[in-house]
Design a protein around this motif. Structure first.
Motif, PDB file in Angstrom:
ATOM      1  N   GLU B  16      12.258  32.637  -0.180  1.00 57.27           N
ATOM      2  CA  GLU B  16      13.486  32.451  -0.946  1.00 57.27           C
ATOM      3  C   GLU B  16      13.695  30.994  -1.318  1.00 57.27           C
ATOM      4  OE1 GLU B  16      16.803  34.303   1.053  1.00 57.27           O
ATOM      5  OE2 GLU B  16      15.585  36.119   1.323  1.00 57.27           O
ATOM      6  N   LYS B  17      13.874  30.761  -2.589  1.00 57.70           N
ATOM      7  CA  LYS B  17      14.223  29.442  -3.152  1.00 57.70           C
ATOM      8  C   LYS B  17      13.393  28.342  -2.524  1.00 57.70           C
ATOM      9  CE  LYS B  17      18.995  30.741  -4.015  1.00 57.70           C
ATOM     10  NZ  LYS B  17      20.041  31.087  -3.062  1.00 57.70           N
ATOM     11  N   ASP B  30      10.968  26.277  -6.560  1.00 59.65           N
ATOM     12  CA  ASP B  30      11.831  27.451  -6.584  1.00 59.65           C
ATOM     13  C   ASP B  30      11.046  28.763  -6.631  1.00 59.65           C
ATOM     14  OD1 ASP B  30      14.295  28.662  -6.506  1.00 59.65           O
ATOM     15  OD2 ASP B  30      14.389  28.849  -8.698  1.00 59.65           O
ATOM     16  N   ASN B  32      10.428  32.514  -5.417  1.00 62.95           N
ATOM     17  CA  ASN B  32      11.078  33.681  -4.812  1.00 62.95           C
ATOM     18  C   ASN B  32      10.106  34.848  -4.879  1.00 62.95           C
ATOM     19  OD1 ASN B  32      14.027  32.869  -4.343  1.00 62.95           O
ATOM     20  ND2 ASN B  32      13.618  32.198  -6.440  1.00 62.95           N
ATOM     21  N   GLY B  67      14.308  25.547   0.977  1.00 63.27           N
ATOM     22  CA  GLY B  67      14.127  26.986   1.046  1.00 63.27           C
ATOM     23  C   GLY B  67      13.308  27.365   2.270  1.00 63.27           C
TER      24      GLY B  67
END
Lengths: 266, 265
Positions: B16-17, B30, B32, B67
Motif C-alpha cells: 500500500e502506497k 506509490d 499499490n 508506505g
C-alpha cells in the motif's frame, strides 16, 4: 575448395602463461647447489673464510646434536613460536571479526590497527622487556604483537569479501545473527584468514630470531647470535638452515590445513 | 475499489502506497498491489526500474521509505519461513553439500535429526535431486544449483515464494527445462509467488498476472491477467505470443528511455 598449394596452416599463437610444477626439480636444484658449493670449497674457488663447506656445516650440526643442545634450542624456539603465534592469531581473528561486523569497532579499532601495523615490533622489544620481563614474556609478546596485526587485517578483509548475497540469503531464511556469523561469515572468510596465517607465520619466525638475540640463553636465535659473535660460520649456517627448515615445515602444515579446510573450492 | 477477500487459511500480501528512495534517487513511487494466494504474479519492467527492490521490500530485507507491505491471514501450519526467496545467483554456500545447504535453513528451527533428514530427503525427491545429496555446489551446473535453491526454499514450507530473476543466470535451454519444472511444481502444489524478471517469455509462461512497472521511479503501469492455464501454455504458444507482443509494446518505450539514462545509483 581452397588451393592446396597456397594454403598455410594457421600459426599457433596461444598457450604459455600457465606454469605448472614439475616434480623432483626442486630437490635436484637444491642438491646441485650444495654439490657445487662443496666442490667450490674443496678446490679453493670458495675461500673457507668466506663460506664454510657444507660438509663442515654438517659436522657442526653433528657436534650440536651430540652435545644434546639441539633439542633444547629447537624446543625452546618452538614453544615461543607456537605460544606467541597461536595467541596472536586467535586475538587477531577475534578483533578482525569485530572490525568486520560492527561499525563502532571498525571506526575505533581500524585506525589503531593501521597505526600500529607498520611499527617494526623489534623496535618495541626494549619496551616489551621492561613490561614483560627479560624472560619468556618479552619474546612471546614480540611474536604475539607481530602476528596479531596482519591477522586482524587479513580477517576483516576476508569478512568484507564474504558475498553479501549469502548473508542476505541467511537473513531471508530467518537465520539468527549468530548462525549467520558462524555458518556463513566465518567459513566465507576462512580462505583469507588462512592466507593471513601463512604471512603471520613467516613474520613470527623472523621476530622469533630477533627476540632471541636479546637476553636468551637457548633458542635457534641465541644459537645463531652466539655463532655470529664467535665468527663460527659453520654453526651460523646450521642455525640458518634450521630456521629455513622450520619455515618450510610451517608452510607445509598451513598447506595441509588449507587442503583440509578449503576442499570445497574444487 | 472493492475490498480484496482475505482468506484466513492462506496468506495474502498487499502493498500500500509504497515509495522507496536510495538517498535522493527515487526508485519506486506509490505502488499499490495485492497478491492473491495460489497465484504466480510476475513483475516485469526495464532494467533499473526497481523490481528487485520491490521484492526485497516485500520480504522485509529492506525497509521502504514510505508506505508498507502487509501480510494478511495465517501462514499454513508448519511453515518455518512464510516469505521465502529464490535468488538469481542461487546463494548456495560453496562449502556445504547439497544436503548441507538445505540443512542450513532448518538448523535454527528446533527440529529433531530425523525430522530434518525427512524434510531434506523429501524436498530432494520432489526436485529430482536425490542422487546429488552429497555433491558440492561447484560440481553442479547452473540449472542444478537453482534446483537446489528451489529445494531449499521448499524445505521451509513457504506460504509465499519471492523469486528474484531465478532463471536469468541460466542458458536458454536450461531455462526452458526449469520453467517446465516450475509449472509442474505449481500444478502439484499451487504455491503463491511473486516472480521478478525482465524476460517476457518467462513472464507469459509462468504468470497468472503480469505487473508491468515503468522506468525509474517505478510505478505500476499495467496489470495484465493471463487466463490460459499454466500447463496448457506450452501448446498454446500462438496465444501467448500475442500477450507477449502486447507486453513488449508497453515496455518498449520504457526500456528505450531507461537504456539511455545515465546510471547514477
Amino acid at each position: 575448395m581452397s588451393d592446396p598449394v597456397n594454403r598455410k596452416k594457421v600459426p599457433f599463437r596461444g598457450g604459455g602463461f600457465k606454469p605448472r610444477p614439475i616434480r623432483f626439480v626442486a630437490p635436484f636444484v637444491f642438491l646441485a647447489l650444495v654439490l657445487f658449493w662443496e666442490f667450490g670449497s674443496r678446490t679453493g674457488i670458495i675461500s673457507n673464510l668466506v663460506l664454510p663447506a657444507p660438509s663442515e656445516a654438517f659436522q657442526a650440526f653433528l657436534d650440536l646434536y651430540n652435545s644434546g643442545l639441539f633439542w633444547k634450542h629447537v624446543s625452546t624456539s618452538l614453544y615461543r613460536l607456537v605460544f606467541g603465534w597461536s595467541i596472536g592469531t586467535a586475538l587477531g581473528i577475534l578483533v578482525g571479526l569485530l572490525i568486520g561486523l560492527f561499525s563502532l569497532a571498525r571506526s575505533s579499532l581500524l585506525p589503531l590497527t593501521s597505526a600500529f601495523f607498520p611499527i617494526p615490533k623489534i623496535a618495541l622489544l626494549p619496551l616489551f622487556i621492561i613490561w614483560f620481563g627479560i624472560g619468556e614474556g618479552s619474546k612471546v609478546a614480540t611474536i604475539l604483537f607481530g602476528t596479531f596485526f596482519p591477522t586482524v587485517i587479513a580477517t576483516y578483509g576476508g569478512v568484507d569479501n564474504v558475498e553479501r548475497g549469502l548473508v542476505r540469503m541467511g537473513q531471508s531464511f530467518g537465520m539468527s545473527w549468530l548462525s549467520i556469523v558462524r555458518k556463513i561469515i566465518l567459513p566465507g572468510a576462512l580462505p583469507a584468514i588462512l592466507s593471513g596465517a601463512r604471512i603471520s607465520a613467516s613474520i613470527a619466525i623472523i621476530l622469533l630470531v630477533a627476540a632471541e638475540m636479546i637476553g636468551a640463553e637457548y633458542g635457534i636465535g641465541a644459537y645463531v647470535l652466539m655463532a655470529g659473535s664467535l665468527f663460527a660460520t659453520d654453526q651460523l649456517i646450521v642455525g640458518v638452515a634450521m630456521l629455513s627448515i622450520l619455515g618450510l615445515c610451517v608452510s607445509w602444515l598451513i598447506g595441509k590445513a588449507e587442503k583440509a579446510l578449503l576442499n570445497w573450492r574444487g | 475499489m472493492p475490498f480484496p477477500i482475505i482468506r484466513l487459511d492462506y496468506m495474502q500480501i498487499s502493498i500500500e502506497k509504497l515509495s522507496h528512495a536510495y538517498g535522493s534517487v527515487e526508485v519506486l513511487n506509490d505502488i499499490n498491489l495485492t497478491f492473491e494466494p495460489g497465484e504466480i504474479a510476475v513483475i516485469i519492467g526495464p532494467s533499473g526500474c526497481g523490481k528487485s527492490t520491490l521484492l526485497r521490500l516485500m520480504g522485509g530485507l529492506e525497509e521502504p521509505s514510505k508506505g508498507a507491505a502487509y501480510i494478511a491471514g495465517q501462514a499454513p501450519e508448519g511453515s518455518l519461513n512464510p516469505l521465502t526467496y529464490i535468488f538469481q545467483d542461487f546463494a548456495l554456500l560453496p562449502w556445504r553439500t547439497v544436503a548441507g545447504n538445505i540443512s542450513l535453513v532448518l538448523e535454527d528451527h528446533k527440529l529433531s535429526k530425523q525430522q530434518s533428514k525427512a524434510i531434506i530427503d523429501d524436498v530432494l525427491a520432489r526436485t529430482n535431486l536425490s542422487e546429488f545429496h552429497d555433491a558440492l555446489p561447484h560440481q553442479l551446473s547452473g540449472g542444478m544449483k537453482q534446483r537446489v535453491a528451489i529445494a531449499r526454499a521448499l524445505a521451509v514450507s513457504p506460504a509465499f515464494l519471492l523469486m528474484d530473476e531465478p532463471l536469468s543466470a541460466l542458458d536458454s535451454q536450461t531455462r526452458e527445462l526449469l520453467m517446465d519444472d516450475l509449472v509442474a511444481l505449481w500444478s502439484r502444489e499451487a504455491f503463491s509467488a511473486c516472480y521478478v524478471t525482465h524476460n517476457l517469455a518467462e513472464a507469459v509462461r509462468l504468470g497468472h498476472k503480469v505487473i508491468v512497472l515503468s522506468r525509474r521511479p517505478g510505478k505500476v503501469r499495467e496489470v495484465v491477467e493471463i487466463s490460459i492455464p499454466l500447463n496448457e501454455r506450452r501448446e498454446r504458444a500462438a496465444e501467448l505470443e500475442e500477450v507477449q507482443q502486447q507486453l513488449w509494446h508497453m515496455m518498449r518505450e520504457e526500456a528505450l528511455a531507461a537504456d539511455r539514462e545515465l546510471a547514477d545509483v
